[in-house]
Design an enzyme around this catalytic site. Structure first.
Site, PDB file in Angstrom:
ATOM      1  N   ALA A   1      65.331   9.355 -47.054  1.00  0.00           N
ATOM      2  CA  ALA A   1      66.377  10.234 -47.569  1.00  0.00           C
ATOM      3  C   ALA A   1      67.187  10.936 -46.480  1.00  0.00           C
ATOM      4  O   ALA A   1      68.187  11.576 -46.795  1.00  0.00           O
ATOM      5  CB  ALA A   1      65.769  11.268 -48.512  1.00  0.00           C
ATOM      6  N   ASN A   2      66.761  10.844 -45.244  1.00  0.00           N
ATOM      7  CA  ASN A   2      67.557  11.422 -44.149  1.00  0.00           C
ATOM      8  C   ASN A   2      67.625  10.426 -42.994  1.00  0.00           C
ATOM      9  O   ASN A   2      67.219  10.710 -41.875  1.00  0.00           O
ATOM     10  CB  ASN A   2      66.999  12.777 -43.694  1.00  0.00           C
ATOM     11  CG  ASN A   2      65.558  12.701 -43.202  1.00  0.00           C
ATOM     12  OD1 ASN A   2      64.765  11.888 -43.671  1.00  0.00           O
ATOM     13  ND2 ASN A   2      65.215  13.544 -42.236  1.00  0.00           N
ATOM     14  N   MET A   3      68.173   9.251 -43.293  1.00  0.00           N
ATOM     15  CA  MET A   3      68.239   8.189 -42.290  1.00  0.00           C
ATOM     16  C   MET A   3      68.871   8.636 -40.978  1.00  0.00           C
ATOM     17  O   MET A   3      68.342   8.339 -39.905  1.00  0.00           O
ATOM     18  CB  MET A   3      68.983   6.975 -42.855  1.00  0.00           C
ATOM     19  CG  MET A   3      68.206   6.200 -43.896  1.00  0.00           C
ATOM     20  SD  MET A   3      69.159   4.839 -44.610  1.00  0.00           S
ATOM     21  CE  MET A   3      69.390   3.790 -43.171  1.00  0.00           C
TER      22      MET A   3
ATOM     23  N   SER B   1      77.478   9.021 -43.350  1.00  0.00           N
ATOM     24  CA  SER B   1      77.532   7.724 -44.032  1.00  0.00           C
ATOM     25  C   SER B   1      77.791   6.605 -43.035  1.00  0.00           C
ATOM     26  O   SER B   1      77.251   5.497 -43.168  1.00  0.00           O
ATOM     27  CB  SER B   1      78.629   7.738 -45.105  1.00  0.00           C
ATOM     28  OG  SER B   1      78.321   8.664 -46.128  1.00  0.00           O
TER      29      SER B   1
ATOM     30  N   ARG C   1      67.891  17.067 -36.496  1.00  0.00           N
ATOM     31  CA  ARG C   1      69.254  17.555 -36.369  1.00  0.00           C
ATOM     32  C   ARG C   1      69.267  19.093 -36.445  1.00  0.00           C
ATOM     33  O   ARG C   1      68.284  19.716 -36.843  1.00  0.00           O
ATOM     34  CB  ARG C   1      70.133  16.960 -37.476  1.00  0.00           C
ATOM     35  CG  ARG C   1      70.423  15.480 -37.303  1.00  0.00           C
ATOM     36  CD  ARG C   1      71.154  14.890 -38.492  1.00  0.00           C
ATOM     37  NE  ARG C   1      70.297  14.792 -39.686  1.00  0.00           N
ATOM     38  CZ  ARG C   1      70.705  14.320 -40.859  1.00  0.00           C
ATOM     39  NH1 ARG C   1      71.969  13.921 -41.003  1.00  0.00           N
ATOM     40  NH2 ARG C   1      69.879  14.250 -41.876  1.00  0.00           N
TER      41      ARG C   1
ATOM     42  N   LYS D   1      70.017  19.628 -43.680  1.00  0.00           N
ATOM     43  CA  LYS D   1      69.452  19.103 -44.916  1.00  0.00           C
ATOM     44  C   LYS D   1      69.244  20.206 -45.948  1.00  0.00           C
ATOM     45  O   LYS D   1      69.254  21.392 -45.631  1.00  0.00           O
ATOM     46  CB  LYS D   1      68.128  18.382 -44.645  1.00  0.00           C
ATOM     47  CG  LYS D   1      68.305  17.063 -43.928  1.00  0.00           C
ATOM     48  CD  LYS D   1      69.261  16.122 -44.653  1.00  0.00           C
ATOM     49  CE  LYS D   1      68.711  15.594 -45.958  1.00  0.00           C
ATOM     50  NZ  LYS D   1      69.703  14.733 -46.671  1.00  0.00           N
TER      51      LYS D   1
ATOM     52  N   SER E   1      82.448  -6.102 -58.467  1.00  0.00           N
ATOM     53  CA  SER E   1      81.119  -5.649 -58.861  1.00  0.00           C
ATOM     54  C   SER E   1      80.998  -5.501 -60.373  1.00  0.00           C
ATOM     55  O   SER E   1      81.689  -4.689 -60.997  1.00  0.00           O
ATOM     56  CB  SER E   1      80.796  -4.303 -58.186  1.00  0.00           C
ATOM     57  OG  SER E   1      79.491  -3.887 -58.524  1.00  0.00           O
TER      58      SER E   1
ATOM     59  N   HIS F   1      72.900  17.733 -52.243  1.00  0.00           N
ATOM     60  CA  HIS F   1      72.535  16.578 -53.092  1.00  0.00           C
ATOM     61  C   HIS F   1      71.739  17.050 -54.308  1.00  0.00           C
ATOM     62  O   HIS F   1      70.583  16.671 -54.524  1.00  0.00           O
ATOM     63  CB  HIS F   1      71.734  15.548 -52.285  1.00  0.00           C
ATOM     64  CG  HIS F   1      72.449  15.013 -51.085  1.00  0.00           C
ATOM     65  ND1 HIS F   1      73.540  14.170 -51.188  1.00  0.00           N
ATOM     66  CD2 HIS F   1      72.237  15.204 -49.752  1.00  0.00           C
ATOM     67  CE1 HIS F   1      73.971  13.847 -49.970  1.00  0.00           C
ATOM     68  NE2 HIS F   1      73.203  14.479 -49.089  1.00  0.00           N
TER      69      HIS F   1
ATOM     70  N   TYR G   1      74.077  20.202 -46.482  1.00  0.00           N
ATOM     71  CA  TYR G   1      73.961  19.161 -47.500  1.00  0.00           C
ATOM     72  C   TYR G   1      73.003  19.651 -48.590  1.00  0.00           C
ATOM     73  O   TYR G   1      71.959  20.244 -48.289  1.00  0.00           O
ATOM     74  CB  TYR G   1      73.409  17.865 -46.903  1.00  0.00           C
ATOM     75  CG  TYR G   1      74.384  17.091 -46.056  1.00  0.00           C
ATOM     76  CD1 TYR G   1      75.545  16.556 -46.609  1.00  0.00           C
ATOM     77  CD2 TYR G   1      74.138  16.859 -44.705  1.00  0.00           C
ATOM     78  CE1 TYR G   1      76.452  15.845 -45.838  1.00  0.00           C
ATOM     79  CE2 TYR G   1      75.032  16.143 -43.924  1.00  0.00           C
ATOM     80  CZ  TYR G   1      76.186  15.630 -44.494  1.00  0.00           C
ATOM     81  OH  TYR G   1      77.071  14.916 -43.729  1.00  0.00           O
TER      82      TYR G   1
ATOM     83  N   GLU H   1      78.568  17.549 -48.928  1.00  0.00           N
ATOM     84  CA  GLU H   1      78.881  16.228 -49.489  1.00  0.00           C
ATOM     85  C   GLU H   1      79.928  16.250 -50.587  1.00  0.00           C
ATOM     86  O   GLU H   1      80.394  15.184 -51.009  1.00  0.00           O
ATOM     87  CB  GLU H   1      77.602  15.549 -50.002  1.00  0.00           C
ATOM     88  CG  GLU H   1      77.023  16.112 -51.291  1.00  0.00           C
ATOM     89  CD  GLU H   1      76.063  17.265 -51.063  1.00  0.00           C
ATOM     90  OE1 GLU H   1      75.420  17.687 -52.035  1.00  0.00           O
ATOM     91  OE2 GLU H   1      75.950  17.747 -49.910  1.00  0.00           O
TER      92      GLU H   1
ATOM     93  N   ILE I   1      69.901   6.958 -51.780  1.00  0.00           N
ATOM     94  CA  ILE I   1      68.700   7.651 -52.251  1.00  0.00           C
ATOM     95  C   ILE I   1      68.876   9.170 -52.272  1.00  0.00           C
ATOM     96  O   ILE I   1      68.250   9.867 -53.089  1.00  0.00           O
ATOM     97  CB  ILE I   1      67.468   7.242 -51.405  1.00  0.00           C
ATOM     98  CG1 ILE I   1      66.160   7.662 -52.097  1.00  0.00           C
ATOM     99  CG2 ILE I   1      67.559   7.792 -49.994  1.00  0.00           C
ATOM    100  CD1 ILE I   1      65.906   6.973 -53.409  1.00  0.00           C
ATOM    101  N   ASP I   2      69.732   9.723 -51.407  1.00  0.00           N
ATOM    102  CA  ASP I   2      69.990  11.165 -51.449  1.00  0.00           C
ATOM    103  C   ASP I   2      70.518  11.599 -52.808  1.00  0.00           C
ATOM    104  O   ASP I   2      70.341  12.753 -53.210  1.00  0.00           O
ATOM    105  CB  ASP I   2      71.001  11.566 -50.369  1.00  0.00           C
ATOM    106  CG  ASP I   2      70.341  11.828 -49.023  1.00  0.00           C
ATOM    107  OD1 ASP I   2      69.193  12.277 -49.004  1.00  0.00           O
ATOM    108  OD2 ASP I   2      70.989  11.573 -47.991  1.00  0.00           O
TER     109      ASP I   2
END
Length: 371
Positions: free
Chosen positions: A299-301, A134, A15, A75, A220, A96, A94, A118, A269-270
């Site tokens: 971590a970066n799907m 997402s 990206r 990222k 949940s 995280h 991003y 985020e 996971i991020d």
């Protein structure tokens, strides 16, 4: 202001922070943009397209970081990028930070003004700069999980949708937010049996109205998560506490009692992951096995579908990029509380409460630094 766009260097990350149309949004307002050569070539965005949009090209990331007043990325900065940041420079990407003490320490040391996609909020609630990625990650989670259920990938050899006369697989989705809802859409489309868990009963009611008896919804709690996960063929973790480390909702003990050859996909996971056994993986080496259960924790799907992801992300990020570049960070943050919520680290201070709490820093409210 000079805006810089370096080439992403995280494993299999293709990206790019700004597309040529986004560059044009900036240059048409008199803002200079410098783009590292080849930054978008892997997704079909040529250097010629960037120069046609008004950008100039730089031969290296060091040139970009050295010249730019604001860095726009996708990222979180890698260690060598953190080392190139300087005091007062704006970093817009991003981050995280909550599960990443090393990066946080490096950004604090840099003195840069670090704004995280985020944690920027929206007028109607939610996290509009996180939402498009997402959506992508939620949809990809089912694709990735289904592929790794195949025997050749180490899975139990199960087709999610089954065939006539053979039961469909069971997909369990923990979290009914943007990730969970998009995973749900894909899972239902395969014909799988789907269970969704969330603490928001109103959200579960909404999903029930849409999907009816095609899905099961559960409130949940620890008991419900345990029962669902132990019966799952594919479990998706999509929980989020904005800016904070994800809660560990699936314990190591639960994992040890899951079906052998089952798959878990930890989209959280991020932010550290919501499975106790999770640790970050890469597109080059996406899985590992714990107690016979395959873990997919990339971590970066969205980087796997980088062209789609880049354009979707730019749709959400460009408005704030324009505001920062035209007004400067102090005025832009003073005038927009939602953008101000994105400020995580500023001039050596941690300005996001959840990050400060999780990593043991003193919390300094953003307002106190704006002057």
């Amino acid at each position: 202001m000079l805006v810089g766009v370096p080439k992403e260097i995280k494993n299999h990350e293709y990206r790019v922070g700004l597309t040529p149309p986004s560059v044009r949004e900036l240059t048409s307002r008199g803002i200079e943009v410098v783009v590292q050569q080849g930054a978008g070539e892997q997704i079909g965005l040529s250097d010629d397209q960037y120069t046609a949009a008004g950008a100039t090209l730089a031969g290296s990331a060091r040139d970009v970081f050295g010249r730019a007043d604001m860095i726009v990325k996708v990222k979180e900065p890698q260690p060598q990028e953190c080392a190139m940041l300087r005091e007062g420079q704006i970093l817009y990407t991003y981050l995280h930070l909550a599960p990443d003490p090393e990066q946080t320490a490096a950004l604090v040391k840099s003195g840069a003004v670090c704004i995280a996609y985020e944690t920027i909020t929206g007028p109607g609630g939610g996290l509009p700069l996180l939402a498009p990625m997402s959506e992508v990650a939620g949809r990809m989670a089912i694709q990735a999980g289904a592929a790794h259920l195949e025997k050749s990938r180490g899975g139990m050899g199960l087709l999610l949708g089954g065939v006539p006369g053979v039961a469909a697989g069971h997909v369990v989705i923990i979290g009914a937010g943007v990730v969970g809802t998009n995973a749900l859409q894909m899972a239902v489309g395969t014909g799988a049996r789907v269970t969704v868990l969330d603490k928001n009963v109103d959200r579960l009611r909404q999903l029930d109205l849409v999907y009816g008896n095609r899905i099961s919804t559960l409130y949940s709690n620890a008991h419900a998560i345990e029962e669902a996960v132990l019966d799952a063929d594919l479990a998706i973790g999509g929980v989020l506490v904005p800016g904070a480390a994800a809660p560990k909702l699936v314990t190591r003990d639960m994992i040890s009692r899951m079906k052998k050859g089952a798959v878990v996909v930890d989209v959280a996971i991020d932010q550290g992951g919501c499975f106790e056994t999770s640790h970050p993986t890469t597109h080059a080496d996406p899985t590992f096995v714990v107690d016979g259960v395959i873990h997919y924790c990339v971590a970066n799907m969205p980087g796997a579908v980088a062209r789609t992801s880049t354009f979707a992300l730019n749709n959400a990020t460009i408005g704030h990029a324009v505001a920062l570049a035209t007004k400067g960070w102090r005025r832009a943050l003073l005038e927009d509380v939602h953008l101000r919520n994105g400020l995580n680290v500023c001039q050596g201070k941690v300005t996001y409460q959840a990050v400060a709490r999780d990593l043991g820093y003193d919390y300094v409210p953003a307002e106190s630094l704006l002057g």
